[in-house]
Design a protein around this motif. Structure first.
Motif, PDB file in Angstrom:
ATOM      1  N   GLU A 181       0.835  -1.208   0.000  1.00  0.00           N
ATOM      2  CA  GLU A 181       0.000   0.000   0.000  1.00  0.00           C
ATOM      3  C   GLU A 181       0.866   1.253   0.000  1.00  0.00           C
ATOM      4  O   GLU A 181       0.448   2.316  -0.434  1.00  0.00           O
ATOM      5  CB  GLU A 181      -0.902   0.027   1.250  1.00  0.00           C
ATOM      6  CG  GLU A 181      -2.246  -0.629   1.054  1.00  0.00           C
ATOM      7  CD  GLU A 181      -2.139  -2.108   0.760  1.00  0.00           C
ATOM      8  OE1 GLU A 181      -2.228  -2.463  -0.420  1.00  0.00           O
ATOM      9  OE2 GLU A 181      -1.957  -2.907   1.681  1.00  0.00           O
ATOM     10  N   TRP A 245       2.922 -11.419   2.069  1.00  0.00           N
ATOM     11  CA  TRP A 245       2.791 -11.021   3.476  1.00  0.00           C
ATOM     12  C   TRP A 245       2.069 -12.027   4.350  1.00  0.00           C
ATOM     13  O   TRP A 245       1.908 -11.800   5.527  1.00  0.00           O
ATOM     14  CB  TRP A 245       2.178  -9.624   3.593  1.00  0.00           C
ATOM     15  CG  TRP A 245       0.818  -9.399   2.999  1.00  0.00           C
ATOM     16  CD1 TRP A 245       0.550  -8.952   1.738  1.00  0.00           C
ATOM     17  CD2 TRP A 245      -0.458  -9.553   3.646  1.00  0.00           C
ATOM     18  NE1 TRP A 245      -0.815  -8.838   1.556  1.00  0.00           N
ATOM     19  CE2 TRP A 245      -1.455  -9.187   2.700  1.00  0.00           C
ATOM     20  CE3 TRP A 245      -0.858  -9.954   4.922  1.00  0.00           C
ATOM     21  CZ2 TRP A 245      -2.825  -9.222   2.996  1.00  0.00           C
ATOM     22  CZ3 TRP A 245      -2.213  -9.997   5.218  1.00  0.00           C
ATOM     23  CH2 TRP A 245      -3.176  -9.632   4.259  1.00  0.00           C
ATOM     24  N   ASN A 263      -1.243  -7.681  -3.649  1.00  0.00           N
ATOM     25  CA  ASN A 263      -1.701  -6.750  -4.671  1.00  0.00           C
ATOM     26  C   ASN A 263      -0.545  -5.989  -5.309  1.00  0.00           C
ATOM     27  O   ASN A 263       0.555  -5.921  -4.784  1.00  0.00           O
ATOM     28  CB  ASN A 263      -2.681  -5.756  -4.042  1.00  0.00           C
ATOM     29  CG  ASN A 263      -2.085  -4.992  -2.877  1.00  0.00           C
ATOM     30  OD1 ASN A 263      -2.009  -5.517  -1.772  1.00  0.00           O
ATOM     31  ND2 ASN A 263      -1.626  -3.779  -3.108  1.00  0.00           N
ATOM     32  N   ASP A 309      -6.420  -3.906  -4.851  1.00  0.00           N
ATOM     33  CA  ASP A 309      -5.881  -4.506  -3.615  1.00  0.00           C
ATOM     34  C   ASP A 309      -6.415  -5.930  -3.424  1.00  0.00           C
ATOM     35  O   ASP A 309      -6.625  -6.385  -2.311  1.00  0.00           O
ATOM     36  CB  ASP A 309      -6.177  -3.615  -2.392  1.00  0.00           C
ATOM     37  CG  ASP A 309      -5.448  -4.053  -1.127  1.00  0.00           C
ATOM     38  OD1 ASP A 309      -4.481  -4.837  -1.220  1.00  0.00           O
ATOM     39  OD2 ASP A 309      -5.851  -3.615  -0.028  1.00  0.00           O
ATOM     40  N   THR A 311      -5.409  -9.040  -3.080  1.00  0.00           N
ATOM     41  CA  THR A 311      -4.274  -9.918  -2.793  1.00  0.00           C
ATOM     42  C   THR A 311      -4.654 -11.387  -2.966  1.00  0.00           C
ATOM     43  O   THR A 311      -5.811 -11.763  -2.787  1.00  0.00           O
ATOM     44  CB  THR A 311      -3.818  -9.761  -1.340  1.00  0.00           C
ATOM     45  OG1 THR A 311      -4.885 -10.193  -0.491  1.00  0.00           O
ATOM     46  CG2 THR A 311      -3.478  -8.334  -1.014  1.00  0.00           C
ATOM     47  N   LYS A 338      -8.900 -12.437  -1.641  1.00  0.00           N
ATOM     48  CA  LYS A 338      -9.727 -11.241  -1.472  1.00  0.00           C
ATOM     49  C   LYS A 338     -10.749 -11.056  -2.581  1.00  0.00           C
ATOM     50  O   LYS A 338     -11.811 -10.495  -2.363  1.00  0.00           O
ATOM     51  CB  LYS A 338      -8.828 -10.004  -1.441  1.00  0.00           C
ATOM     52  CG  LYS A 338      -8.311  -9.612  -0.081  1.00  0.00           C
ATOM     53  CD  LYS A 338      -7.685  -8.221  -0.206  1.00  0.00           C
ATOM     54  CE  LYS A 338      -7.002  -7.803   1.075  1.00  0.00           C
ATOM     55  NZ  LYS A 338      -6.343  -6.491   0.922  1.00  0.00           N
TER      56      LYS A 338
HETATM   57 CA   LIG Z   1      -2.471  -4.934   0.409  1.00  0.00          CA
END
Ligand SMILES: [Ca+2]
Ligand SMILES: O=C(O)c1cc(C(=O)O)c2c(n1)C(=O)C(=O)c1cc(C(=O)O)[nH]c1-2
Length: 686
Positions: A181, A245, A263, A309, A311, A338
């Motif tokens: 981000e 992550w 992402n 975003d 991911t 997501k």
């Molecule tokens: Ca993210």
């Protein structure tokens, strides 16, 4: 329990998978290499659940979001809290054995997109491996809590963080990082367990100059990756994202590491990579690499040219499903990322087997025969904006999914929350967050009225879904009043356990979703439960502690009555009669700290600057969920000088609130204060 025909472990390798599903001990993040979070233990069952009571509780040293999966080995429990603090406890009694605090400089907190969380540790041969929010990977002696080695795994001049649990495979410890981000380039690294020396690294997106890195990924980026990106745009300066992550699993029969890639960065593809229409490999992909060398084996991209975003870092589970010829077992990879689709892939080849959406979504009309999403027109608004489901919080976030191999059911801690995406025409250098979307879009300057607030709250929900991966359809599902509920544990006695935001730990019948048991733990839950056995007794353990991305960024959904609470570990067993102590919370005094001020232009400037710089931690519309201070009631909002000291001069750096002088002028800061004070005069003030 169906077990794959495991290849013999390499010399010197103590195979965790050889122990079958998680039994007496819980030795790795997902319970076993296959990460099904399915306990073999059956002492706690449908008939005796009502006798489940509190065996012990333990208060951690920090609050904010607690996302830990406790590791239980040799009678000890290892659980992490926020700021990467590691607690070693006697798993039978809860007695503290030692606490290891890596001593993080709290200024790193603003580099954390989604709270200073930690999801847990790995263990091998009496050594614990801990990822630290500031990028360190450390080896800690499990008996003494003393550090054995420490390595920095990231370039500290960039906004990298580490929140995920390391995994140990043979003589290597694997660790990724976060920061997409804010703008980083993602990778997965393998370090030597004994020395902490880097063994291999796999970059998930090309080198900004499209040159080799001297890394395991060089060959495949040159062959497949580079051509999917243009030569210009923000990715060349900001890293391109693709952070690893969270999910990293070891596929033992195929001797490969399968990991989830996050992402792209910035989210807005038109700003990120304006000169190509490429897929931007390997963002939002599931990637398999050789466990020894880190060399590419296969990939499956869930969201080509990610813009939202979306991911693909969510839980990866390996299992055998009767999907081979004539219903023979086929080893598969399952993920519910997501983007709202549940995927089943062949573990050996990565081939797409099937996929279907597990929540309502409007960014596609479905998947093609290769599993590629067929995007709708509104998915990528060129200008204006569109409301998409899922939003950036995802249809499923990091909260671990579980799988029952007897029933062939996956249990997804899902959520339904739409969000507006309003692209910026140009990248904005004056924000730490680097998404290319206008977070202020649709938000009013004036405080929202209670009816609108109620409607917004009602639009967001959670759902626990028992998903049949063979039929690609739900078997049952339970609607929950909020998103971001806890991770899931499945047990061989046919139970499913999940905590809720409201602090209830709930036991369901895995076969039909019937609620069998519920207990309030006096603190919001996101973490997943685990189970273990000592001296013939089965324990059920879970950590409470409210925070993480959803709590920070969607504060307006909650109405906390007290200041943040410390995390806790709470452990149950049959026949226990313990109590959960009340928290010593400080009540929140909801009072405006100054009279309203500022003309409409100043207030509008305050709304925009607040939404772009403050909102992702302090909450939209200046409404905090109580994890970080609610600025409306902060004495600072009534004092222009003190406010500027904090926002511009960084006087609260020690507490994690760094200077925003690079992002905001003193006039911006004062406009934010005017906007915050106005919000304090809204209907929320009591
Ligand atoms: Ca993210
Ligand atoms: O792109 C990234 O690098 C990154 C990292 C993390 C993280 O490390 O916690 C999250 C996210 N993204 C993210 O998109 C997200 O929704 C999220 C939720 C959480 C959390 O712990 O609650 N972390 C993260």
């Amino acid at each position: 329990q169906q077990k794959p025909a495991a290849a013999p472990a390499a010399a010197g390798e103590d195979s965790l998978a050889a122990q079958g599903s998680a039994g007496a001990e819980w030795l790795s993040y997902g319970g076993t290499y296959d990460e099904q979070r399915h306990s073999r233990l059956t002492q706690i069952n449908k008939d005796n659940l009502d006798q489940l009571g509190v065996a012990w509780t333990y208060e951690m040293r920090s609050g904010r979001g607690i996302e830990t999966t406790p590791i239980v080995a040799d009678g000890a429990m290892y659980a992490t809290s926020s700021w990467s603090i590691l607690h070693a406890l006697d798993a039978k009694t809860g007695k503290e054995l030692w606490v290891y605090d890596p001593g993080v400089d709290k200024a790193v907190g603003v580099d954390a997109c989604c709270d200073v969380v930690n999801r847990g540790v790995a263990i091998k041969d009496g050594v614990i491996f801990l990822g630290v929010i500031d990028g360190r990977l450390e080896a800690i002696d499990a008996k003494t809590g003393k550090r054995i080695w420490s390595v920095q795994t990231v370039d500290r001049s960039k906004p990298y963080t580490v929140t995920g649990a390391p995994r140990v495979v043979g003589d290597k410890v694997l660790i990724g990082n976060g920061g997409a981000e804010l703008g980083v380039r993602g990778y997965l690294s393998a370090y030597d367990v004994k020395t902490g020396k880097l063994v291999w690294r796999f970059y998930t997106v090309p080198n900004p100059k499209m040159q080799p890195d001297g890394a395991a990924s060089d060959e495949v980026l040159a062959r497949l990756g580079n051509a999917t990106w243009g030569k210009t745009g923000r990715w060349t300066t900001d890293g391109g994202g693709g952070t690893v992550w969270d999910s990293i699993v070891y596929d033992e029969p195929n001797r490969q590491i399968i990991f989830g890639v996050g992402n792209a960065s910035p989210w807005n593809a038109a700003l990120r990579d304006p000169t190509s229409k490429g897929d931007n490999l390997f963002v939002s992909s599931i990637v398999a690499v050789d466990a020894d060398t880190g060399k590419y084996k296969w990939h499956f991209q869930t969201t080509p040219r990610d813009n939202w975003d979306y991911t693909a870092t969510q839980t990866i589970i390996l299992a055998n499903l009767p999907l081979g010829e004539n219903g023979t077992p086929r080893r598969v990879v399952m993920q519910a990322p997501k983007n709202g689709f549940f995927y089943v892939l062949d573990a050996k080849t990565g081939q797409f087997i099937s996929g279907n959406n597990f929540v309502p979504q409007n960014w596609t009309t479905g998947l093609d025969a290769n599993g590629r999403p067929l995007e709708t027109a509104e998915a990528r608004p060129a200008n204006g904006s569109s409301v998409l489901m899922p939003g950036p919080q995802g249809a499923h976030n990091w909260h671990p999914m579980a799988f029952n191999p007897d029933l062939n059911l996956a249990f997804i801690p899902a959520q339904e929350l739409p969000q507006g995406y309003a692209p910026k025409a140009e990248a904005d250098p004056h924000t730490k967050w680097n998404t290319g979307f206008k977070f202020e879009d649709g938000l009013p300057v004036d405080p929202v009225d209670p009816a609108t607030m109620k409607a917004m709250r009602a639009a967001f929900k959670g759902r626990l879904i028992a998903w049949d991966p063979i039929k690609q359809a739900p078997r049952w599902s339970v609607e929950l009043p909020t998103p971001s509920n806890g991770g899931v544990l499945s047990t061989a006695s046919g139970l499913v356990f999940q905590g809720t935001v409201a602090g209830d730990l709930v036991g369901y019948d895995a076969a039909n979703g019937k609620e069998l048991w519920r207990r309030n733990l006096k603190g919001g839950i996101m973490a997943p439960p685990v189970s273990y056995e000592i001296d013939g007794e089965q324990y059920l353990a879970i950590a409470s502690g409210w925070g993480g991305a959803y709590a920070l960024a969607a504060g307006f959904l909650f109405d906390p009555a007290v200041q943040p609470l410390n995390g806790r570990v709470i452990v149950f067993k049959l026949g226990a009669k313990g109590e959960i102590p009340d928290h010593q919370g400080v009540p929140i005094d909801r009072k405006p700290q100054a009279a309203k001020f500022g003309d409409p232009a100043m207030l509008q400037r305050g709304l925009v600057a607040y939404s772009r710089n403050c909102m992702v931690c302090h909450g939209p519309m200046a409404i905090s969920s109580g994890v970080l201070p609610d600025l409306r009631w902060s004495p600072l909002s009534g004092d222009a000088d003190a406010w500027r000291d904090v926002v511009i001069d960084g006087s609260r750096r020690e507490a994690g609130m760094v200077s925003f002088a690079k992002q905001l002028s003193p006039e911006d800061a004062e406009a934010i204060r005017a906007y915050v004070v106005l919000q304090a005069h809204g209907p929320a003030a009591k």
